[in-house]
Design an enzyme around this catalytic site. Structure first.
Site, PDB file in Angstrom:
ATOM      1  N   ASN A 100       0.813  -1.220   0.000  1.00  0.00           N
ATOM      2  CA  ASN A 100       0.000   0.000   0.000  1.00  0.00           C
ATOM      3  C   ASN A 100       0.835   1.253   0.000  1.00  0.00           C
ATOM      4  OD1 ASN A 100       1.203   0.939   2.181  1.00  0.00           O
ATOM      5  ND2 ASN A 100      -0.200   0.009   3.539  1.00  0.00           N
ATOM      6  N   HIS A 204      -1.643   1.073 -16.202  1.00  0.00           N
ATOM      7  CA  HIS A 204      -0.302   1.631 -16.016  1.00  0.00           C
ATOM      8  C   HIS A 204       0.067   2.613 -17.122  1.00  0.00           C
ATOM      9  CE1 HIS A 204       0.829  -1.932 -13.155  1.00  0.00           C
ATOM     10  NE2 HIS A 204       0.026  -1.045 -12.598  1.00  0.00           N
TER      11      HIS A 204
HETATM   12  C1  HEM Z   1      -1.370  -6.909 -13.026  1.00  0.00           C
HETATM   13  C2  HEM Z   1      -0.956  -6.785 -11.797  1.00  0.00           C
HETATM   14  C3  HEM Z   1      -0.521  -5.455 -11.214  1.00  0.00           C
HETATM   15  C4  HEM Z   1       0.628  -5.238 -10.526  1.00  0.00           C
HETATM   16  C5  HEM Z   1       1.699  -6.259 -10.188  1.00  0.00           C
HETATM   17  C6  HEM Z   1       0.654  -3.832 -10.186  1.00  0.00           C
HETATM   18  C7  HEM Z   1       1.673  -3.225  -9.460  1.00  0.00           C
HETATM   19  C8  HEM Z   1       1.801  -1.866  -9.280  1.00  0.00           C
HETATM   20  C9  HEM Z   1       2.896  -1.221  -8.623  1.00  0.00           C
HETATM   21  C10 HEM Z   1       4.076  -1.938  -7.973  1.00  0.00           C
HETATM   22  C11 HEM Z   1       2.700   0.112  -8.702  1.00  0.00           C
HETATM   23  C12 HEM Z   1       3.635   1.205  -8.218  1.00  0.00           C
HETATM   24  C13 HEM Z   1       3.473   1.486  -6.757  1.00  0.00           C
HETATM   25  C14 HEM Z   1       4.567   2.403  -6.305  1.00  0.00           C
HETATM   26  O1  HEM Z   1       5.674   1.926  -6.098  1.00  0.00           O
HETATM   27  O2  HEM Z   1       4.326   3.616  -6.178  1.00  0.00           O
HETATM   28  C15 HEM Z   1       1.478   0.319  -9.406  1.00  0.00           C
HETATM   29  C16 HEM Z   1       0.928   1.538  -9.696  1.00  0.00           C
HETATM   30  C17 HEM Z   1      -0.299   1.716 -10.280  1.00  0.00           C
HETATM   31  N1  HEM Z   1      -1.201   0.731 -10.578  1.00  0.00           N
HETATM   32 FE1  HEM Z   1      -0.814  -1.239 -10.686  1.00  0.00          FE
HETATM   33  N2  HEM Z   1      -0.466  -3.237 -10.664  1.00  0.00           N
HETATM   34  C18 HEM Z   1      -1.222  -4.184 -11.293  1.00  0.00           C
HETATM   35  C19 HEM Z   1      -2.468  -3.997 -11.865  1.00  0.00           C
HETATM   36  C20 HEM Z   1      -3.166  -2.809 -11.814  1.00  0.00           C
HETATM   37  C21 HEM Z   1      -4.558  -2.669 -12.144  1.00  0.00           C
HETATM   38  C22 HEM Z   1      -5.488  -3.808 -12.542  1.00  0.00           C
HETATM   39  C23 HEM Z   1      -4.858  -1.343 -11.997  1.00  0.00           C
HETATM   40  C24 HEM Z   1      -6.166  -0.642 -12.188  1.00  0.00           C
HETATM   41  C25 HEM Z   1      -7.172  -1.111 -12.869  1.00  0.00           C
HETATM   42  C26 HEM Z   1      -3.630  -0.672 -11.607  1.00  0.00           C
HETATM   43  C27 HEM Z   1      -3.485   0.682 -11.448  1.00  0.00           C
HETATM   44  C28 HEM Z   1      -2.320   1.315 -11.085  1.00  0.00           C
HETATM   45  C29 HEM Z   1      -2.115   2.749 -11.167  1.00  0.00           C
HETATM   46  C30 HEM Z   1      -3.084   3.752 -11.749  1.00  0.00           C
HETATM   47  C31 HEM Z   1      -0.841   3.007 -10.640  1.00  0.00           C
HETATM   48  C32 HEM Z   1      -0.171   4.370 -10.464  1.00  0.00           C
HETATM   49  C33 HEM Z   1      -0.500   4.885  -9.085  1.00  0.00           C
HETATM   50  C34 HEM Z   1       0.053   6.253  -8.780  1.00  0.00           C
HETATM   51  O3  HEM Z   1       0.589   6.936  -9.631  1.00  0.00           O
HETATM   52  O4  HEM Z   1      -0.096   6.658  -7.609  1.00  0.00           O
HETATM   53  N3  HEM Z   1      -2.641  -1.595 -11.477  1.00  0.00           N
HETATM   54  N4  HEM Z   1       0.925  -0.908  -9.742  1.00  0.00           N
HETATM   55  C1  LIG Z   2      -0.886   5.143   2.946  1.00  0.00           C
HETATM   56  C2  LIG Z   2      -0.530   4.244   4.049  1.00  0.00           C
HETATM   57  O1  LIG Z   2      -1.339   3.994   4.919  1.00  0.00           O
HETATM   58  N1  LIG Z   2       0.708   3.725   4.030  1.00  0.00           N
HETATM   59  C3  LIG Z   2       1.186   2.762   5.004  1.00  0.00           C
HETATM   60  C4  LIG Z   2       1.528   1.442   4.331  1.00  0.00           C
HETATM   61  O2  LIG Z   2       2.133   0.529   5.217  1.00  0.00           O
HETATM   62  C5  LIG Z   2       3.327   0.985   5.824  1.00  0.00           C
HETATM   63  C6  LIG Z   2       3.876  -0.138   6.690  1.00  0.00           C
HETATM   64  O3  LIG Z   2       4.100  -1.279   5.928  1.00  0.00           O
HETATM   65  C7  LIG Z   2       3.026   2.255   6.634  1.00  0.00           C
HETATM   66  O4  LIG Z   2       4.244   2.748   7.195  1.00  0.00           O
HETATM   67  C8  LIG Z   2       2.416   3.317   5.727  1.00  0.00           C
HETATM   68  O5  LIG Z   2       2.046   4.439   6.464  1.00  0.00           O
END
Ligand code: HEM
Ligand SMILES: CC(=O)N[C@H]1CO[C@H](CO)[C@@H](O)[C@@H]1O
Ligand SMILES: *[C@@H]1O[C@H](CO)[C@@H](O)[C@H](O)[C@H]1NC(C)=O
Ligand SMILES: *[C@@H]1O[C@H](CO)[C@@H](O)[C@H](O)[C@H]1NC(C)=O
Ligand SMILES: *[C@@H]1O[C@H](CO)[C@@H](O)[C@H](O)[C@H]1NC(C)=O
Length: 337
Positions: A100, A204
């Site tokens: 999260n 993405h």
């Molecule tokens: C297929 C499996 C999926 C995996 C493994 C995955 C994994 C991730 C990860 C690791 C991030 C980046 C989090 C971070 O480090 O900030 C991310 C971002 C995001 N994911 Fe996925 N995701 C998946 C599917 C989806 C689906 C189904 C949706 C929506 C329908 C989605 C929507 C998004 C969006 C919009 C972001 C960007 C969030 C931001 O900019 O704050 N993802 N995802």
């Molecule tokens: C947005 C949020 O609630 N982030 C939490 C996700 O979990 C970590 C611990 O694993 C918390 O430190 C963050 O505040």
């Protein structure tokens, strides 16, 4: 523009006609389009106005809002459990699970809920707010969709759950290092098929990621100090420059370089050039059906992509929902009543 508007309007009609209201094996539910038509006629426009208000100040708000609905639906079904705070009696909530870390946009949900409570107290569920907000966010972010016309009809009638568990979030949310077989299995467990997986991964197209979500691909993928072989070497070098070995936890990278607020088919263009940010993005090419869809969608129009995206979002939105008299309608999305 006019043609696009017509196509979009048409696709909404087609979607409305083709989406069964009561469900299949995965869906003992009775979700319906316009569930609040009588009980809170302004519900959808109140949500929409809230999202629009934040969007006009900050167009990057759309990605976290879309992601919240996904994280909600994959853990205990779309029951608003992602919104619950950890309390002294609850044990760590989903919000406090590792995956999260980067969830955001809760303030938009809270603002929509506050506006809804003042208009129709105790009527609209937090789970439905998440589904509506996700649709509105994508509609506003979609390239060429001037004015942000709604791109699909959202089925509503979900009720809110009373439980949120960090451990369940870790178990149910796909890992960005997953291979295709694991992704397929995790989507199947939510009633979603390979097509849904390939199409929903197109989310993405917008947003950002922290280095921690992909750094292993850059430095030590198999444990031999190597990079992920499915990642384009020059793109890997660029990502290493942005995320050095001792990266700062706060550093983020755009999912689609230079275009991370525009919902379009650029994500698929990156995947075919081995520039998907996550191993899980690139893993779509490990499968014949998913790979064929990726190639099809990278050459497809934005309106074709969003039409398909809407269909799969409606399917995702049915996962494990509570309806009828199950659960409750929370007064505050962060707390059980
Ligand atoms: C297929 C499996 C999926 C995996 C493994 C995955 C994994 C991730 C990860 C690791 C991030 C980046 C989090 C971070 O480090 O900030 C991310 C971002 C995001 N994911 Fe996925 N995701 C998946 C599917 C989806 C689906 C189904 C949706 C929506 C329908 C989605 C929507 C998004 C969006 C919009 C972001 C960007 C969030 C931001 O900019 O704050 N993802 N995802
Ligand atoms: C947005 C949020 O609630 N982030 C939490 C996700 O979990 C970590 C611990 O694993 C918390 O430190 C963050 O505040
Ligand atoms: C829920 O937790 C967040 C973050 O810890 C906090 O800002 C918010 O006030 C809490 N909400 C409620 C209703 O307690
Ligand atoms: C790479 O991973 C292997 C196996 O997990 C580990 O033993 C090694 O120390 C790692 N190397 C670096 C440079 O982190
Ligand atoms: C980054 O996050 C990891 C894991 O949460 C933590 O162990 C580390 O101390 C953090 N590094 C910095 C520089 O904050």
């Amino acid at each position: 523009m006019q043609l696009l508007a017509k196509l979009l309007a048409l696709s909404v009609v087609v979607l409305a006609l083709s989406s069964p209201i009561a469900g299949d094996a995965n869906c003992p539910s009775l979700l319906e389009v316009g569930h609040y038509r009588q009980s809170c006629p302004a519900a959808e426009s109140i949500v929409r106005a809230t999202v629009e208000g934040y969007f006009s100040r900050d167009p990057t708000v759309t990605a976290p809002l879309l992601r919240l609905h996904f994280h909600d639906c994959f853990v205990r079904g779309c029951d608003g459990s992602v919104l619950l705070n950890t309390t002294t009696t609850s044990g760590p909530a989903e919000k406090d699970a590792m995956p999260n870390q980067s969830l955001d946009g809760f303030y938009v949900i809270d603002a929509a809920k506050a506006a809804l409570e003042s208009q129709c107290p105790g009527v609209v569920s937090c789970a439905d707010i998440l589904a509506l907000v996700a649709r509105d966010a994508v509609s506003l972010a979609t390239a060429g969709n001037t004015g942000g016309a709604s791109l699909w009809e959202v089925q509503t009638g979900r009720r809110d759950g009373r439980v949120s568990s960090a451990a369940e979030a870790v178990a149910n949310l796909p890992s960005s290092f997953a291979d295709f077989a694991k992704l397929k299995e995790q989507f199947a467990s939510k009633g979603l098929n390979v097509k849904d997986l390939a199409i929903l991964s197109g989310a993405h197209a917008i947003g950002n990621s922290h280095c921690a979500s992909f750094a292993k691909r850059l430095y030590n993928f198999t444990g031999n100090g190597d990079a992920d072989p499915s990642l384009d070497p020059s793109y890997a070098a660029a990502l290493r420059a942005r995320c050095p070995p001792q990266f700062d936890n706060a550093t983020t990278v755009e999912m689609v370089p230079g275009s991370s607020t525009s919902f379009d088919t650029d994500y698929y263009k990156l995947v075919v050039s081995r520039k998907g940010l996550f191993h899980s993005d690139q893993a779509l090419l490990q499968d014949q059906e998913a790979g064929a869809l990726v190639y099809f969608l990278q050459g497809s129009s934005t309106q074709d992509f969003v039409q398909r995206f809407g269909v799969s979002m409606v399917r995702m939105g049915r996962a494990g929902v509570l309806t009828g008299s199950a659960g409750e309608i929370r007064k505050n999305c962060a707390l059980v009543n």
